[in-house]
Design an enzyme around this catalytic site. Structure first.
Site, PDB file in Angstrom:
ATOM      1  N   ASN A  45       0.844  -1.200   0.000  1.00 16.21           N
ATOM      2  CA  ASN A  45       0.000   0.000   0.000  1.00 16.21           C
ATOM      3  C   ASN A  45       0.876   1.246   0.000  1.00 16.21           C
ATOM      4  OD1 ASN A  45       0.692  -0.656   2.708  1.00 16.21           O
ATOM      5  ND2 ASN A  45      -0.916   0.674   3.485  1.00 16.21           N
ATOM      6  N   ILE A  46       0.429   2.229  -0.749  1.00 16.91           N
ATOM      7  CA  ILE A  46       1.138   3.502  -0.829  1.00 16.91           C
ATOM      8  C   ILE A  46       0.122   4.606  -0.575  1.00 16.91           C
ATOM      9  CG2 ILE A  46       2.487   5.046  -2.298  1.00 16.91           C
ATOM     10  CD1 ILE A  46       3.322   2.459  -3.861  1.00 16.91           C
ATOM     11  N   GLU A  47       0.336   5.345   0.501  1.00 10.55           N
ATOM     12  CA  GLU A  47      -0.606   6.413   0.854  1.00 10.55           C
ATOM     13  C   GLU A  47      -0.119   7.742   0.304  1.00 10.55           C
ATOM     14  OE1 GLU A  47      -0.899   6.010   5.097  1.00 10.55           O
ATOM     15  OE2 GLU A  47      -2.220   4.260   4.910  1.00 10.55           O
ATOM     16  N   GLU A  58      -3.079  -4.916  -2.618  1.00  8.14           N
ATOM     17  CA  GLU A  58      -3.654  -5.898  -3.546  1.00  8.14           C
ATOM     18  C   GLU A  58      -3.691  -5.350  -4.962  1.00  8.14           C
ATOM     19  OE1 GLU A  58      -4.744  -4.941  -0.621  1.00  8.14           O
ATOM     20  OE2 GLU A  58      -6.058  -6.418   0.323  1.00  8.14           O
ATOM     21  N   CYS A  89     -10.265  -4.911   0.884  1.00  7.16           N
ATOM     22  CA  CYS A  89     -11.349  -3.925   0.945  1.00  7.16           C
ATOM     23  C   CYS A  89     -12.290  -4.124  -0.259  1.00  7.16           C
ATOM     24  CB  CYS A  89     -10.783  -2.504   0.944  1.00  7.16           C
ATOM     25  SG  CYS A  89     -10.247  -1.917  -0.681  1.00  7.16           S
ATOM     26  N   CYS A  92     -10.821  -3.315  -3.790  1.00  6.06           N
ATOM     27  CA  CYS A  92      -9.918  -4.372  -4.278  1.00  6.06           C
ATOM     28  C   CYS A  92     -10.704  -5.614  -4.688  1.00  6.06           C
ATOM     29  CB  CYS A  92      -8.875  -4.718  -3.219  1.00  6.06           C
ATOM     30  SG  CYS A  92      -7.644  -3.408  -3.021  1.00  6.06           S
TER      31      CYS A  92
END
Ligand code: THU
Length: 130
Positions: A45-47, A58, A89, A92
């Site tokens: 994950n990249i915020e 994912e 989620c 995804c």
């Protein structure tokens, strides 16, 4: 698929979890997808400061495969810093539904280190497809 392969995919997801960029939540997630030809693609994950533009691990892994011209998905492993089962989620799941066969394995690991396997069709029944 045998448990040895599932374990390998979980380990690949854990490796990639290290690359997570999650300054907003500190919730680090890693994912790894297995293709029919044995290739593995990893994602994390990249915020972003614009919250709507973050990407989950994912989708990062799935899009990595697609970007490389690979479409034959067999399984996806997902891990997070909870070291417990982390389910994908809704966004995804929708992407998985569009790009992966309904019998794709979703592989998680519980707190005791047991491998748990779910079918995409069970996690996202009656999905939307154009
Ligand atoms: N996240 C994922 O990458 N995958 C999941 O399955 C659940 C949520 C990320 C999004 C966000 O960066 C952080 O975890 C907290 O929701």
């Amino acid at each position: 698929m045998n448990n040895e392969m599932r374990r390998k995919l979980i380990e690949a997801a854990k490796e990639e979890r290290e690359r997570s960029h999650a300054p907003a939540t500190n919730f680090k997630v890693g994912a790894a997808v297995l293709m029919k030809n044995g290739k593995i693609y990893k994602g994390c994950n990249i915020e972003s400061k614009g919250f709507g533009s973050l990407i989950c691990a994912e989708r990062d892994a799935i899009f990595e495969a697609i970007t490389d011209g690979e479409h034959d998905f067999v399984a996806i492993a997902i891990v997070s810093i909870t070291n417990d089962e982390t389910f994908p989620c809704g966004i995804c799941r929708q992407v998985m539904y569009e790009f992966m066969p309904e019998d794709t394995e979703i592989i998680l690991e519980d707190r005791e280190g047991n491998i748990k396997v779910y079918m995409l069709k069970d996690l996202f029944p009656h999905g939307y497809k154009l």
